[in-house]
Write a protein that holds these residues in place. Structure first.
Motif, mmCIF file in Angstrom:
data_model
loop_
_atom_site.group_PDB
_atom_site.id
_atom_site.type_symbol
_atom_site.label_atom_id
_atom_site.label_comp_id
_atom_site.label_asym_id
_atom_site.label_seq_id
_atom_site.Cartn_x
_atom_site.Cartn_y
_atom_site.Cartn_z
ATOM 1 N N ASN A 9 0.823 -1.213 0.000
ATOM 2 C CA ASN A 9 0.000 0.000 0.000
ATOM 3 C C ASN A 9 0.855 1.261 0.000
ATOM 4 N N LEU A 10 2.137 1.105 0.314
ATOM 5 C CA LEU A 10 3.025 2.266 0.327
ATOM 6 C C LEU A 10 3.438 2.692 -1.084
ATOM 7 N N LEU A 11 3.322 1.786 -2.054
ATOM 8 C CA LEU A 11 3.767 2.130 -3.410
ATOM 9 C C LEU A 11 2.946 3.259 -4.036
ATOM 10 N N PRO A 12 1.602 3.254 -3.927
ATOM 11 C CA PRO A 12 0.865 4.412 -4.469
ATOM 12 C C PRO A 12 1.242 5.723 -3.799
ATOM 13 N N VAL A 13 1.605 5.672 -2.518
ATOM 14 C CA VAL A 13 2.038 6.881 -1.809
ATOM 15 C C VAL A 13 3.330 7.410 -2.416
ATOM 16 N N LEU A 14 4.285 6.513 -2.631
ATOM 17 C CA LEU A 14 5.558 6.923 -3.219
ATOM 18 C C LEU A 14 5.350 7.464 -4.627
ATOM 19 N N ASP A 15 4.503 6.794 -5.398
ATOM 20 C CA ASP A 15 4.233 7.243 -6.770
ATOM 21 C C ASP A 15 3.603 8.637 -6.777
ATOM 22 N N ARG A 28 -4.457 14.509 -1.354
ATOM 23 C CA ARG A 28 -5.741 14.785 -2.003
ATOM 24 C C ARG A 28 -6.033 13.734 -3.067
ATOM 25 N N GLU A 29 -5.019 13.387 -3.874
ATOM 26 C CA GLU A 29 -5.229 12.379 -4.923
ATOM 27 C C GLU A 29 -5.586 11.025 -4.323
ATOM 28 N N LEU A 30 -4.938 10.668 -3.226
ATOM 29 C CA LEU A 30 -5.133 9.348 -2.625
ATOM 30 C C LEU A 30 -6.281 9.320 -1.624
ATOM 31 N N ASN A 31 -6.940 10.484 -1.441
ATOM 32 C CA ASN A 31 -8.047 10.587 -0.480
ATOM 33 C C ASN A 31 -7.585 10.197 0.924
ATOM 34 N N MET A 32 -6.426 10.716 1.315
ATOM 35 C CA MET A 32 -5.859 10.480 2.634
ATOM 36 C C MET A 32 -5.707 11.818 3.347
ATOM 37 N N SER A 33 -5.626 11.759 4.665
ATOM 38 C CA SER A 33 -5.281 12.971 5.404
ATOM 39 C C SER A 33 -3.788 13.217 5.248
ATOM 40 N N GLN A 34 -3.369 14.465 5.456
ATOM 41 C CA GLN A 34 -1.943 14.776 5.340
ATOM 42 C C GLN A 34 -1.141 14.060 6.409
ATOM 43 N N SER A 35 -1.714 13.917 7.603
ATOM 44 C CA SER A 35 -0.988 13.221 8.670
ATOM 45 C C SER A 35 -0.809 11.742 8.331
ATOM 46 N N ALA A 36 -1.854 11.129 7.727
ATOM 47 C CA ALA A 36 -1.733 9.716 7.345
ATOM 48 C C ALA A 36 -0.690 9.544 6.256
ATOM 49 N N LEU A 37 -0.643 10.492 5.308
ATOM 50 C CA LEU A 37 0.348 10.393 4.245
ATOM 51 C C LEU A 37 1.758 10.602 4.799
ATOM 52 N N SER A 38 1.908 11.537 5.752
ATOM 53 C CA SER A 38 3.223 11.756 6.376
ATOM 54 C C SER A 38 3.685 10.517 7.116
ATOM 55 N N PRO A 72 10.197 2.350 -12.141
ATOM 56 C CA PRO A 72 9.728 0.995 -11.792
ATOM 57 C C PRO A 72 8.457 0.995 -10.946
ATOM 58 N N VAL A 73 8.304 1.960 -10.039
ATOM 59 C CA VAL A 73 7.086 2.004 -9.222
ATOM 60 C C VAL A 73 5.875 2.309 -10.097
ATOM 61 N N ALA A 74 6.004 3.285 -11.009
ATOM 62 C CA ALA A 74 4.897 3.618 -11.908
ATOM 63 C C ALA A 74 4.535 2.421 -12.782
ATOM 64 N N GLU A 75 5.537 1.675 -13.234
ATOM 65 C CA GLU A 75 5.286 0.518 -14.097
ATOM 66 C C GLU A 75 4.565 -0.579 -13.320
ATOM 67 N N ILE A 76 4.986 -0.812 -12.074
ATOM 68 C CA ILE A 76 4.336 -1.837 -11.248
ATOM 69 C C ILE A 76 2.863 -1.500 -11.049
ATOM 70 N N LEU A 77 2.573 -0.255 -10.714
ATOM 71 C CA LEU A 77 1.187 0.153 -10.469
ATOM 72 C C LEU A 77 0.349 0.081 -11.742
ATOM 73 N N GLU A 78 0.948 0.441 -12.859
ATOM 74 C CA GLU A 78 0.223 0.363 -14.126
ATOM 75 C C GLU A 78 -0.147 -1.075 -14.449
ATOM 76 N N ARG A 79 0.777 -1.983 -14.211
ATOM 77 C CA ARG A 79 0.500 -3.389 -14.508
ATOM 78 C C ARG A 79 -0.576 -3.950 -13.591
ATOM 79 N N VAL A 80 -0.546 -3.558 -12.324
ATOM 80 C CA VAL A 80 -1.585 -4.016 -11.394
ATOM 81 C C VAL A 80 -2.949 -3.503 -11.848
ATOM 82 N N ARG A 81 -3.014 -2.235 -12.216
ATOM 83 C CA ARG A 81 -4.290 -1.663 -12.645
ATOM 84 C C ARG A 81 -4.791 -2.306 -13.938
#
Length: 310
Positions: A9-15, A28-38, A72-81
């Protein structure tokens, strides 16, 4: 590092952070609070043993390690989607998919406009990307999903690929309208004696022509070699050259200039234009829709066949 200990679940955050370089925009994109993203960023730093992002006056700046992970992170997420989470159905009226199709330069000139027109009519929100690859690049690109289809005459692609025959491509001679041979029957001797523009490709047409001439005691005289058929028309219109080109390309050239098509005096076998794709994506709903659409556009039978061993 054991991958079982990694929270994917950390990969979309890094991306998102790599793209936005802002905790606020990424959250905002991930629909998370700023504290949760931090908190997620802190866990990423601990996991990877790197600061990953440094705060500057212009926002977050990635470290060299974070920058190296971007692709590589963007490619991994694209393949999963695209390959795991995608729907098993495809509605061309609403789909926003992207399809990447490989053509040769001839295919790009002759076939691509028809493909674009057919896809835009049936699926107005689908995005098309044209790739011009060498024959040696096509097999790996199809296997890795870098392209969805390859369309053309590619006799040396791997046997593991699937294929579908679209149509036969014949070869003709092309000259300028004012050429001395225009509208005359081209004989073997006049063909050999005429200055020619030569494009050598994987079809081996030029080698067959030279072998046939040699068997009749003839050789071509003056020749100018070019890397691409698309460079031919200006030379034909400016001189007394003749060029051997695919018939569909000759028709396309003739619509835009004063050029005349002649039958060849050399028996050149037609080459077969096929669609090629990898078996990994054979059952993908979007890919199947695209293949059926193209097969219908070019009058091919909508049947998938495994490439036969030679």
């Amino acid at each position: 590092m054991d991958i079982r200990a990694v929270d994917l679940n950390l990969l979309p955050v890094l991306d998102a952070l790599l793209r936005h370089r802002s905790v606020t925009l990424a959250a905002r994109e991930l629909n998370m609070s700023q504290s949760a993203l931090s908190t997620a960023l802190r866990r990423l730093r601990e996991l990877l043993g790197d600061e990953l992002f440094v705060r500057t006056g212009r926002g977050l700046r990635p470290t060299s390690r974070a920058s190296a992970l971007s692709e590589p992170v963007a490619e991994i997420l694209e393949r999963v989607r695209d390959r795991i989470l995608q729907s098993s159905t495809f509605d061309p009226r609403t789909a926003k998919s992207e399809f990447r199709i490989a053509h040769s330069d001839v295919g790009a000139y002759v076939l691509w406009p028809r493909v674009v027109r057919a896809v835009r009519t049936a699926a107005p929100r689908v995005r098309l990307v044209l790739k011009t690859l060498t024959q040696s690049e096509i097999g790996p690109a199809l296997a890795e999903g870098q392209v969805d289809l390859a369309i053309g005459s590619y006799p040396d692609l791997p046997d593991s690929l699937f294929q579908q025959r679209l149509f036969d491509r014949v070869y003709v001679a092309l000259v300028a309208d004012g050429h001395p041979l225009a509208r005359k029957t081209l004989t073997l001797r006049s063909f050999a004696a005429t200055p020619q523009i030569v494009v050598r490709g994987p079809s081996g047409v030029q080698d067959r022509i030279e072998a046939y001439l040699a068997s009749h005691g003839l050789v071509r005289g003056e020749c100018v070699e070019l890397p691409s058929y698309l460079m031919i028309p200006p030379l034909l219109e400016a001189g007394d050259f003749l060029a051997v080109v695919p018939g569909q390309l000759a028709d396309a050239f003739s619509r835009h200039g004063s050029l005349v098509t002649l039958a060849l005096p050399v028996p050149v076998p037609a080459s077969v234009i096929r669609m090629h794709w990898h078996r990994r994506f054979s059952e993908d709903a979007g890919s199947k829709w695209l293949r059926d659409l193209i097969a219908q556009e070019f009058g091919a039978e909508p049947v998938q066949r495994r490439r036969s061993p030679r």
